[in-house]
Motif scaffolding. Structure first.
Motif: not given
Length: 958
Positions: A499-506, A510-523
């Motif tokens: 979704r970040i890559k498709l919405a790139w330039d906003d 992008d930052r909000s989605l990336a931070e949300q994804a980081f919280r979900l991604a396993p170490k």
């Protein structure tokens, strides 16, 4: 431009079922006979104006687009046009795709290229020839995916080579059914083809849908004409019916048919054929004299359905196979249909004028609409059975998979695996769009009981493949469908990354989605490393240098741990960029790490990637940078990796502009345009390269428009990095135009961005010099001081030339404040250190010295120095600055006499007189050998000497 031709009511439409012109008329009738009236030689009526447009295009080049409803006669007009083209000695490449071929990648392209002379592909470079052969199923994929640009570039090369040997006309009928791979390749080829206009023409037929083939239509060669084929007048319908069905179709009868058909020639022909049939359902009566009343459906679809329903069942069964496949040969049909049954089926199809056996023993419908009518008339179970039979009959694995997918009513893992393999094959052939569709079908065909990761992985591959094909709409649609299947945190993070890559330039989103994804991604997961890289990139673009560097370093570390070397390389390049922009970290170490990774066996790194790194970040006086990048371009072309060209050409333009090679930069930009480098990366990078070349070459209006347009785009407003770059460009444009107040507006905004973000370097642009220049001209001395501070911070980040520029601007500020001697001393020290600045900035230093000489009243020295600056700017082909230096010289009020050496001539004379060779003199003064020779000619003339020995003696007496 597009020329709209209004066709008068009396000159319209032809039935698309018309035969080729009677050969008896080939020599008797002139090609332009139809211009003056009805042309029976062609069996066409009422389309004289349309054919005149076509004839003009054949004579003069360009393109013509015939727009009309189904049955309006587009195909007939194009068939006649093809005949006219052949009569005029043109090679005709024609294709009429069908609805059922739209899913076959490069189907239309294969048909067109099959009509080219044998061996024409030998003119292509090896990678292009190989890519084209793989795409057209003439060679097997080697395991490496065909670059998306390799096939389009090959097509353009073929068409260009063909047009240079003989005039060419490309005819595309039923554009709405053209497969996307062929449409994309032809669009690219037509947009960039460079041949004499009269040697190349394109004729297109399409339905009146603004979305149909819009991209290809925009690429057609100019001038482009478009005309609409509307209803035929009654007289033309009457002539058509009498020509095709006999003299019984008198005006009263044909007028009734014309009204019933709405002037549609194909529908009129179908109505008339039905009326004269002896089948009871087509009875008709007469009212009010001889005006027929029609009990048949007044629509083309209804009539075609009635027509095909009259065929014997065996004939409908055989033709259903043909329509579902797009095209089949008699040999293929013999494998699945009994010989006698097949013969009678084809005979009935021919008797009813539905289909015939044409060239190559291929079964061909007399009109594409009849293929649709056959398919539409079949029941769903009959269609599924036909697709199942075709799935076993056809040899191509992609076609087999597509038909098997249409033969099932419930998910089937075997079919899903077959579709997935077909998608991989399509990627290898360069048909990315079709590959995306096949991955999507594979995901849909995956049973719910299959492993969750298998089906989910197919959805992700569909999204990624659509994105690579440039179809973000399809990618987003698939992403929405697959979202419900992401049940575990890692899968949810993977969806968010896309979704970040498709919405790139906003960037905020992008930052909000990336931070949300980081919280979900396993170490320790690969997706976490990718998210860290994306977060670092977003922060860099938003102007948060320290945070961006920290996140990018984490991305480097974690991607290395999970062996995602592609992410590691991207993160290392990003780290190097951040270090350059903010003057942080250790850029030399980052470059070393990139080179080490490139040399490691874990990563099969394309040569182009390292060439980009060496070029994009190179200093202005790096003698190896240009060769690195040019070698990278050569490698990319030889390897068929055309997607690497955009970044390489941007690097090349930057290198050449930094070193003041303006003519070479212009040539590089032209070369990039010809190669199609911007096709996959049109946008900011292309804009930046174009602005740079145009502003230095003196095309300030063009550069200004490009910069202002870039600054108006919302995607640039949210990024200090990109906005800052375009503000710097606009500031240089206005400084070059000597619009001082206009220059200060973007440069002050840029200064504020730099203050807020602490960015110290923007791709080595010395925009602080322009800021100081404009501020000095309007007396804004506080801005000059701010500009000097900017340049000094840039120098501290590793740009020594910025320190020289800062010293120059400080000297000019010192002069304005009245301390002329100190200013002159500082500027003389700068110009006496050749090689400390690029040639353009060196010329600006001479310009500054001449300005201060003039202010101090040293007229002779001012004139000499300013003339030297003008000469230097002129030699660099930077005309606006040469003009500025000459204008400054004219304000001195003194011109050099014939026996007075200019500053440049004096320095050349001293070095040559001391024993230096021309090459050594050129290197020391940082000018060309040719310039040294030109100066020596003037020196000898002014001092009346004829040799170096005489010059040395004369200098001792001066």
């Amino acid at each position: 431009m597009k020329c709209f031709v209004k066709v008068c009511p009396r000159h319209q439409g032809y039935p698309s079922a018309e035969p080729d012109p009677d050969p008896r008329y080939a020599h008797a009738a002139r090609d332009d006979a139809f211009v003056h009236g009805v042309s029976p030689a062609f069996g066409l009526f009422g389309r004289e104006d349309a054919l005149q447009v076509v004839s003009d295009v054949l004579d003069r080049g360009g393109s013509a687009v015939a727009v009309g409803d189904p049955g309006s006669g587009k195909s007939s007009v194009l068939r006649v046009a093809a005949t006219l083209a052949k009569r005029r000695g043109r090679r005709v490449l024609s294709v009429t795709p069908t609805q059922f071929e739209r899913g076959l990648p490069f189907a239309a392209l294969a048909e067109l290229i099959g009509q080219c002379p044998e061996g024409i592909d030998r003119t292509l470079p090896g990678p292009q020839r190989r890519a084209l052969a793989v795409a057209l199923h003439q060679a097997e994929p080697t395991g490496t995916e065909v670059d998306a640009l390799a096939v389009p570039i090959a097509v353009r090369g073929l068409l260009k080579a063909l047009a240079e040997s003989e005039p060419v006309t490309v005819v595309i009928d039923d554009l709405q059914w053209l497969d996307q791979a062929s449409a994309g390749s032809l669009g690219f080829a037509l947009r960039g083809i460079s041949v004499e206009p009269h040697l190349f023409s394109v004729l297109v037929g399409m339905r009146p849908d603004p979305e149909t083939g819009a991209d290809l239509i925009r690429c057609l060669v100019e001038p482009r004409h478009e005309f609409v084929l509307g209803r035929l007048p009654n007289w033309a319908i009457g002539q058509l019916l009498r020509e095709r069905l006999g003299p019984r179709w008198t005006p009263p009868m044909s007028d009734g048919v014309a009204r019933a058909s709405g002037g549609n020639p194909f529908l009129a022909l179908m109505v008339a054929q039905a009326m004269q049939s002896d089948v009871s359902k087509w009875r008709w009566s007469v009212q009010d004299g001889h005006d027929p009343v029609f009990p048949v459906p007044p629509s083309l679809a209804g009539l075609l359905g009635e027509k095909v329903s009259l065929l014997p069942q065996d004939s409908r069964d055989v033709l259903l196979l043909v329509s579902a496949a797009g095209r089949l040969t008699v040999t293929q049909l013999q494998e699945i249909v009994d010989e006698s049954r097949l013969r009678s089926a084809l005979e009935a199809a021919a008797d009813w004028e539905v289909a015939t056996v044409g060239a190559g023993a291929t079964v061909t419908f007399t009109h594409p609409l009849l293929a649709s009518a056959i398919y539409d008339a079949a029941t769903p179970s009959e269609r599924r059975h036909a697709h199942g039979v075709l799935g076993e009959l056809l040899d191509d694995p992609v076609e087999r998979a597509r038909h098997h997918a249409r033969s099932i009513t419930a998910p089937d893992e075997a079919v899903a695996r077959e579709l997935e393999r077909a998608a991989d094959i399509s990627r290898g052939r360069g048909a990315q769009q079709l590959a995306g569709e096949l991955f999507e079908r594979a995901a849909l065909a995956t049973p719910s009981g299959a492993a969750t990761t298998v089906g989910f992985g197919r959805w992700l591959r569909a999204v990624d493949t659509y994105s690579e094909a440039g179809d973000d709409v399809a990618a987003q649609s698939v992403l929405d469908k697959a979202s419900a299947l992401a049940v575990v945190p890692e899968q949810q993070a993977q969806m968010l990354v896309r979704r970040i890559k498709l919405a790139w330039d906003d960037y905020a989103a992008d930052r909000s989605l990336a931070e949300q994804a980081f919280r979900l991604a396993p170490k320790g997961s690969a997706v976490r490393a990718e998210i860290l890289y994306l977060l670092g990139t977003v922060h860099q673009l938003q102007g948060h240098g320290s945070r961006a560097l920290r996140l990018t370093q984490l991305a480097v570390t974690e991607s290395a741990a999970v062996k995602r070397f592609d992410v590691q390389l991207a993160a290392l390049n990003q780290r190097l960029l951040i270090e350059r922009l903010w003057g942080l970290g250790q850029p030399a170490q980052s470059l070393h790490d990139i080179e080490q990774l490139a040399a490691s066996p874990e990563l099969d790194l394309p040569a182009a990637a390292l060439a980009f790194t060496h070029g994009f970040f190179a200093a202005w006086n790096d003698q190896t940078a240009e060769k690195h990048v040019r070698d990278g371009i050569t490698w990319a072309v030889d390897a068929g990796r055309y997607g690497d060209l955009p970044s390489l050409y941007v690097s090349l333009v930057l290198i050449l502009i930094r070193s003041s090679n303006i003519r070479d930069a212009q040539a590089a930009l032209d070369e990039a345009d010809r190669s199609g480098a911007w096709t996959t990366a049109a946008g900011r990078q292309e804009d930046m390269a174009r602005i740079l070349v145009h502003e230095y070459a003196g095309n300030l209006d063009v550069a200004r428009e490009l910069a202002e347009r870039a600054l108006s785009q919302p995607r640039n407003s949210g990024s200090p990095y990109w906005r800052g770059g375009f503000l710097a460009q606009l500031g240089f444009v206005e400084t070059s135009a000597r619009n001082w107040q206009a220059a200060l507006v973007p440069l002050r905004e840029l200064a504020e961005i730099v203050t807020n973000t602490r960015i110290v370097d923007l791709e080595q642009l010395l925009w602080g010099v322009d800021y100081a220049d404009a501020a000095l001209q309007v007396g804004a001395l506080h801005d000059v001081a701010a500009a000097v501070a900017v340049l000094r911070r840039q120098a501290e980040s590793g740009r020594p030339e910025a320190a020289v520029a800062a010293a120059r601007c400080q000297a000019l500020l010192t002069a304005v404040r009245g301390n002329l001697e100190d200013a002159l001393s500082a500027l003389r020290q700068i110009v006496d250190r050749p090689g400390s600045e690029c040639p353009f900035e060196t010329a600006r230093s001479w310009l500054a010295l001449g300005q201060v000489y003039r202010r101090a009243g040293h007229k002779r020295r001012a004139s000499e120095t300013l003339e030297a600056a003008a000469s230097a700017f002129g030699e660099l082909h930077i005309p606006r600055w040469a003009e500025r230096a000459r204008d400054e010289a004219s304000r001195v009020g003194l011109h050099p006499t014939t026996n007075t050496l200019t500053e440049t001539e004096r320095r050349v004379a001293e070095l040559v007189g001391s024993g230096r060779s021309n090459q050594e003199t050129a290197a020391e003064l940082f000018i060309s050998v040719k310039t040294v020779e030109a100066n020596l000619t003037r020196i000898y003339r002014k001092l009346s000497v004829r040799s170096r020995t005489e010059l040395a003696s004369r200098l001792n007496t001066l």
